[in-house]
Design a protein around this motif. Structure first.
Motif, PDB file in Angstrom:
ATOM      1  N   GLU A  46     -34.387  28.689  77.679  1.00 62.66           N
ATOM      2  CA  GLU A  46     -33.079  28.155  78.070  1.00 62.66           C
ATOM      3  C   GLU A  46     -32.194  29.278  78.571  1.00 62.66           C
ATOM      4  O   GLU A  46     -32.220  30.399  78.056  1.00 62.66           O
ATOM      5  N   THR A  47     -31.379  28.966  79.582  1.00 61.47           N
ATOM      6  CA  THR A  47     -30.449  29.918  80.152  1.00 61.47           C
ATOM      7  C   THR A  47     -29.334  29.138  80.831  1.00 61.47           C
ATOM      8  O   THR A  47     -29.417  27.917  80.970  1.00 61.47           O
ATOM      9  N   ASP A  48     -28.295  29.834  81.264  1.00 59.88           N
ATOM     10  CA  ASP A  48     -27.237  29.165  82.039  1.00 59.88           C
ATOM     11  C   ASP A  48     -27.670  28.978  83.486  1.00 59.88           C
ATOM     12  O   ASP A  48     -27.566  27.890  84.048  1.00 59.88           O
ATOM     13  N   VAL A  49     -28.158  30.060  84.086  1.00 63.80           N
ATOM     14  CA  VAL A  49     -28.534  30.044  85.504  1.00 63.80           C
ATOM     15  C   VAL A  49     -29.957  30.582  85.635  1.00 63.80           C
ATOM     16  O   VAL A  49     -30.260  31.687  85.160  1.00 63.80           O
ATOM     17  N   ARG A 256     -28.742  25.397  82.050  1.00 68.30           N
ATOM     18  CA  ARG A 256     -27.604  24.610  81.578  1.00 68.30           C
ATOM     19  C   ARG A 256     -26.547  24.393  82.662  1.00 68.30           C
ATOM     20  O   ARG A 256     -25.879  23.358  82.688  1.00 68.30           O
ATOM     21  N   ARG A 257     -26.406  25.378  83.558  1.00 69.63           N
ATOM     22  CA  ARG A 257     -25.378  25.256  84.595  1.00 69.63           C
ATOM     23  C   ARG A 257     -25.977  24.996  85.983  1.00 69.63           C
ATOM     24  O   ARG A 257     -25.560  24.057  86.661  1.00 69.63           O
ATOM     25  N   LYS A 581     -21.495  22.822  82.423  1.00 72.21           N
ATOM     26  CA  LYS A 581     -22.786  22.580  81.781  1.00 72.21           C
ATOM     27  C   LYS A 581     -23.164  21.112  81.924  1.00 72.21           C
ATOM     28  O   LYS A 581     -22.318  20.229  81.888  1.00 72.21           O
ATOM     29  N   LYS A 582     -24.463  20.866  82.079  1.00 69.08           N
ATOM     30  CA  LYS A 582     -24.950  19.520  82.360  1.00 69.08           C
ATOM     31  C   LYS A 582     -25.754  18.977  81.191  1.00 69.08           C
ATOM     32  O   LYS A 582     -26.527  19.700  80.552  1.00 69.08           O
ATOM     33  N   GLU A 583     -25.565  17.705  80.955  1.00 74.25           N
ATOM     34  CA  GLU A 583     -26.327  17.029  79.909  1.00 74.25           C
ATOM     35  C   GLU A 583     -27.719  16.685  80.437  1.00 74.25           C
ATOM     36  O   GLU A 583     -27.925  16.502  81.640  1.00 74.25           O
ATOM     37  N   LEU A 584     -28.660  16.577  79.508  1.00 75.00           N
ATOM     38  CA  LEU A 584     -30.012  16.209  79.907  1.00 75.00           C
ATOM     39  C   LEU A 584     -30.134  14.713  80.186  1.00 75.00           C
ATOM     40  O   LEU A 584     -30.947  14.291  81.021  1.00 75.00           O
ATOM     41  N   SER A 585     -29.371  13.928  79.509  1.00 70.23           N
ATOM     42  CA  SER A 585     -29.492  12.471  79.665  1.00 70.23           C
ATOM     43  C   SER A 585     -28.523  11.939  80.719  1.00 70.23           C
ATOM     44  O   SER A 585     -27.609  12.634  81.136  1.00 70.23           O
TER      45      SER A 585
END
Length: 585
Positions: A46-49, A256-257, A581-585
């Motif tokens: 996992e990371t932001d970018v 995440r972003r 940040k974005k949700e997975l769902s």
């Protein structure tokens, strides 16, 4: 054997070697149940970018994302980092740079933008219209390149990452490729990475400095990690990547972003070349991993594609490309003054000293009567004088050395015979190109006319030597005489000298190649990838040769690839880090 036709090209391109596993590239949509299943590990990393590619564009994007507070990881498909940048000359073309201004060189913004727009889109250019007649996005990309290019490079220096030196320190200021023929005031907008000892460095030095910047910021750079699919949530926002490790398992990377692609063009993917290029591409300088993975991934995401028939074009030595399509060097300007390029009919077809991107276009002239590309292969013909005076300037072997791709004969007729025999050996890999029966006689007429023009100093057919580009790049970079040689030099036109017969004469077979392609998904001025309908794709940014070139199909000057790549990579990194940040769902 019949000459090369479009049907031959379909077979040749297909046989040139398709990218392994190319069909696997695409998109994965997370189902709601997948996204909520807490007991199933969704992502191994996992990371932001997440940045895809480790050449100049990838490294710069990662650095700017980190500078703006994001956690970053860089994924590189190849076993070594640096991409095509590492084997390039490492020049980046940046308008209105502070080094330029410090020398007192004033570069009016609007005049430069007009020149850039006119060069990139000559059929659209209209100086009296808003945006000089260009569509909104095309104009904004060029405008943004002018306005932000210097910021991107200066910002890297402030980070302590990349120190620049003006390229005119080598041979004085050199003209851009769009300079008018009679230009007298030359503004050189080319820059190199500056070494610790004050000298300039090539692409490997640029990569070294950028990698040191990544290492100093503890940004992981994972080689042997090929991105095969983008992962999107139910809202079609990009939230991660599927990655195939070399000789290892696949994994999922959570971004995440945002994701930034900087993975190079598609020079080495035969299927994409066949689908989109205007004719055969036998190879080029791009590293072998440049197989257009992002084109397929972006297509699956519904991205808008642009500039796909285009490339940063350059001639290559055919026989080198047939051995390995990632060529050691391109023929940026055929060296020598007692030298011509002719087609299979023995005729000149181009100004041999024009810039490589434009000169290589001559290979794709189509003859609707014979149903062939008559210039698909061109033959560099030169004499002993050029071999001695300019030996060592690629592709000429150094004095006393030899190269297997050089054909030598004692007369014009013998050269034609030897050249056609070589073509017969290669016919199965070139679509059957052979010399026309008229070649020897036509070459004699061509040389007679060329020699008369060389004596007068005026090329009646292709204006060779008329432009400041022809003269300066010939004399200062590609064809300065070797020390100790005693042959006379031209006095009326520095680029032309009569070719001596009967011989010996030499020939080298040149083919159309690339530095890399420059078509792909379209970006906007924020470096966000656009969907087919025109809106931005959330969480997806890109820069470099994997996108539709922000400068269109035109190559402004040396560094016309890396300049826009660095600029829009800076913008991509900044904006990716600022994405919510974005949700997975």
């Amino acid at each position: 054997m019949p000459p090369f036709s479009r049907r031959d090209f379909l077979q040749l391109a297909g046989a040139a070697g398709a990218a392994a596993g190319a069909a696997a590239c695409g998109v994965t949509v997370l189902a709601p149940d997948d996204a909520r299943a807490a007991d199933v590990p969704q992502f191994e990393l996992e990371t932001d970018v997440a940045v895809v590619g480790s050449g100049a564009a990838g490294a710069v994007a990662a650095l700017y994302a980190a500078e703006n507070g994001a956690q970053v990881v860089v994924l590189e498909k190849a076993p070594i980092a640096g991409g095509t940048t590492a084997k390039s000359g490492g020049v980046y073309w940046i308008p209105n740079h502070p080094i330029e201004r410090a020398k007192g060189l004033k570069e009016p913004r609007e005049a430069t933008l007009q020149a850039m727009c006119r060069a990139s889109y000559p059929l659209l250019y209209a100086p009296e219209k808003p945006s000089y007649g260009l569509p909104k996005n095309e104009y904004e990309l060029i405008e943004t390149f002018y306005d932000r290019g210097a910021d991107a490079v200066v910002g890297l220096e402030k980070m302590g990452v990349l120190t620049s030196i003006a390229a005119d320190s080598l041979a004085g200021p050199m003209p851009d490729y769009f300079e008018p023929p009679n230009a007298t005031k030359i503004v050189d907008r080319r820059y190199w990475a500056k070494k610790a000892d004050g000298s300039f460095g090539l692409g490997d030095e640029m990569v070294r400095q950028l990698r040191a910047g990544l290492s100093a910021r503890n940004i992981p750079l994972l080689t042997g990690h090929r991105v095969t699919r983008a992962i999107v949530n139910a809202r079609r926002e990009v939230v991660g990547l599927e990655v195939q490790k070399q000789n290892g398992p696949s994994l999922r990377v959570r971004a995440r972003r945002a994701v930034v692609f900087a993975s190079g063009g598609f020079t080495h993917d035969a299927e994409l070349v066949r689908r989109f290029q205007p004719g055969p591409v036998f190879g080029g300088c791009a590293v072998p991993s440049n197989e257009g993975d992002f084109v397929r991934i972006a297509e699956a995401l519904g991205a808008q594609l642009g500039n796909m028939p285009s490339a940063w074009r350059a001639q290559i030595v055919l026989e080198q490309a047939l051995q390995f399509s990632s060529t050691p060097d391109d023929v940026f300007m055929p060296p020598g003054d007692s030298m011509v390029l002719v087609n299979r009919f023995g005729r000149r077809v181009v100004d041999e000293k024009s810039n490589y991107n434009e000169r290589t276009r001559s290979h794709y002239a189509w003859d609707p009567v014979r149903h062939e590309w008559p210039n698909l292969l061109l033959f560099m013909i030169y004499d002993q004088r050029t071999a001695e005076l300019f030996g060592g300037r690629f592709p000429l072997p150094a004095a006393g050395a030899s190269a297997p791709y050089v054909i030598r004969a004692e007369s014009r007729a013998a050269l034609a015979k030897a050249l056609d025999a070589r073509l017969a050996e290669l016919a199965g890999r070139t679509g059957g190109v052979r010399l026309d029966a008229s070649f020897d006689e036509s070459l004699g007429e061509t040389l007679k006319r060329f020699n008369a023009d060389a004596t007068s100093g005026k090329d009646r057919d292709f204006l060779r030597g008329a432009s400041v580009y022809d003269r300066d790049w010939h004399a200062k970079i590609w064809s300065f005489a070797n020390p100790g040689t005693k042959h006379p030099l031209p006095t009326k036109n520095v680029t032309m000298y009569p070719i001596h017969e009967p011989g010996p004469l030499y020939a080298i077979i040149l083919a159309p190649g690339t530095l890399d392609t420059n078509g792909g998904p379209v970006i906007d001025r924020s470096a966000r990838v656009l969907a087919a309908e025109g809106q931005g794709i959330s969480g997806l940014f890109a820069a470099g040769n994997c996108v539709a070139s922000p400068t269109g199909p035109y190559y402004y000057a040396g560094g016309g690839t890396l300049g826009p790549a660095v600029t829009f990579a800076c913008i991509a990194g900044e904006n990716a880090a600022r994405e919510p940040k974005k949700e997975l769902s």
